[in-house]
Enzyme design. Structure first.
Site, PDB file in Angstrom:
ATOM      1  N   HIS A   1       5.416   6.609  -0.980  1.00 58.44           N
ATOM      2  CA  HIS A   1       6.224   5.386  -1.258  1.00 58.44           C
ATOM      3  C   HIS A   1       5.447   4.183  -0.928  1.00 58.44           C
ATOM      4  CE1 HIS A   1       6.976   5.928   3.058  1.00 58.44           C
ATOM      5  NE2 HIS A   1       7.119   4.399   3.115  1.00 58.44           N
TER       6      HIS A   1
ATOM      7  N   HIS B   1       0.775  -1.177  -0.080  1.00 54.20           N
ATOM      8  CA  HIS B   1      -0.089  -0.116  -0.071  1.00 54.20           C
ATOM      9  C   HIS B   1       0.873   1.070   0.019  1.00 54.20           C
ATOM     10  CE1 HIS B   1       0.991  -0.546   4.281  1.00 54.20           C
ATOM     11  NE2 HIS B   1       1.232   0.799   4.102  1.00 54.20           N
TER      12      HIS B   1
END
Ligand code: 2AM
Length: 185
Positions: free
Chosen positions: A134, A52
């Site tokens: 990220h 995720h």
């Protein structure tokens, strides 16, 4: 024994965060990249079902405060966008290896800004550190990733989610609490 005593205890504090959760195909591509980096760097491969991109980390909040989050999320405006994840990097002496976008889509910046403002207005405190989008792919890596450039992973984003960090039998996992569409401004 009364039945209620057999139920697992409800934790008083819940560790929650908003994130972009990849669709099945994108998760598959991210997982392949993670495997390649893990082969090169060692460490602990993030499981496919945990990949995720965090938008806002709330940390541990009182269980009662959780009820307010769906309302905050439902009121947010945002537009769909495509993330091009084309940069590999590492933090903390290479222990965290990640994939990130070289160019952050304005719609992502806008979404995170609105989410932060809405959460602050509801009394939730977020970290002041700048947003650095990220996807963590490997933890406890033993070496630097072999390259900083990567063939882009195209991630079409049309929704965002609320997740809870839970531990099942000592294994960290994420429970999906809700998903809201980026339905236009
Ligand atoms: P990470 O992948 O870089 O570790 C669940 O823990 C998610 O929240 C992870 O994506 C994690 O990022 C992120 N996270 C954990 N602690 C955080 C913090 N203090 N600030 C921002 N994000 C955090």
């Amino acid at each position: 024994m009364p039945e209620a005593l057999l139920l697992p205890p409800v934790p008083a504090r819940r560790r929650v965060f908003f994130a972009l959760w990849p669709d099945h195909a994108t998760a598959g591509v991210l997982h392949s990249r993670a495997q390649a980096l893990w082969t090169a760097c060692g460490g602990r491969l993030m499981r496919r079902d945990t990949l995720h991109l965090t938008l806002a980390f709330l940390g541990e909040i009182p269980g009662a405060a959780l009820d307010r989050l769906p309302r905050v999320a439902a009121q947010l405006e945002g537009t769909p966008f495509t993330l091009e994840l084309d940069r590999v990097g590492s933090w903390h002496g290479h222990r965290i290896v990640w994939l990130a976008p070289k160019n952050i889509p304005p719609a992502l910046t806008a979404l995170v800004g609105r989410l932060g403002s809405a959460l602050n207005a509801e009394g939730f405190e977020l970290e002041a550190r700048p947003f650095s989008p990220h996807v963590t792919l490997v933890r406890n890596a033993r070496g630097a990733p072999p390259a900083t450039e990567a063939e882009a992973v195209h991630w079409p984003v049309a929704a965002f989610s609320l997740l809870e960090s839970v531990h099942r039998s000592g294994v960290a996992a994420y429970r999906l609490l809700g998903t809201w569409p980026l339905a236009g401004e």
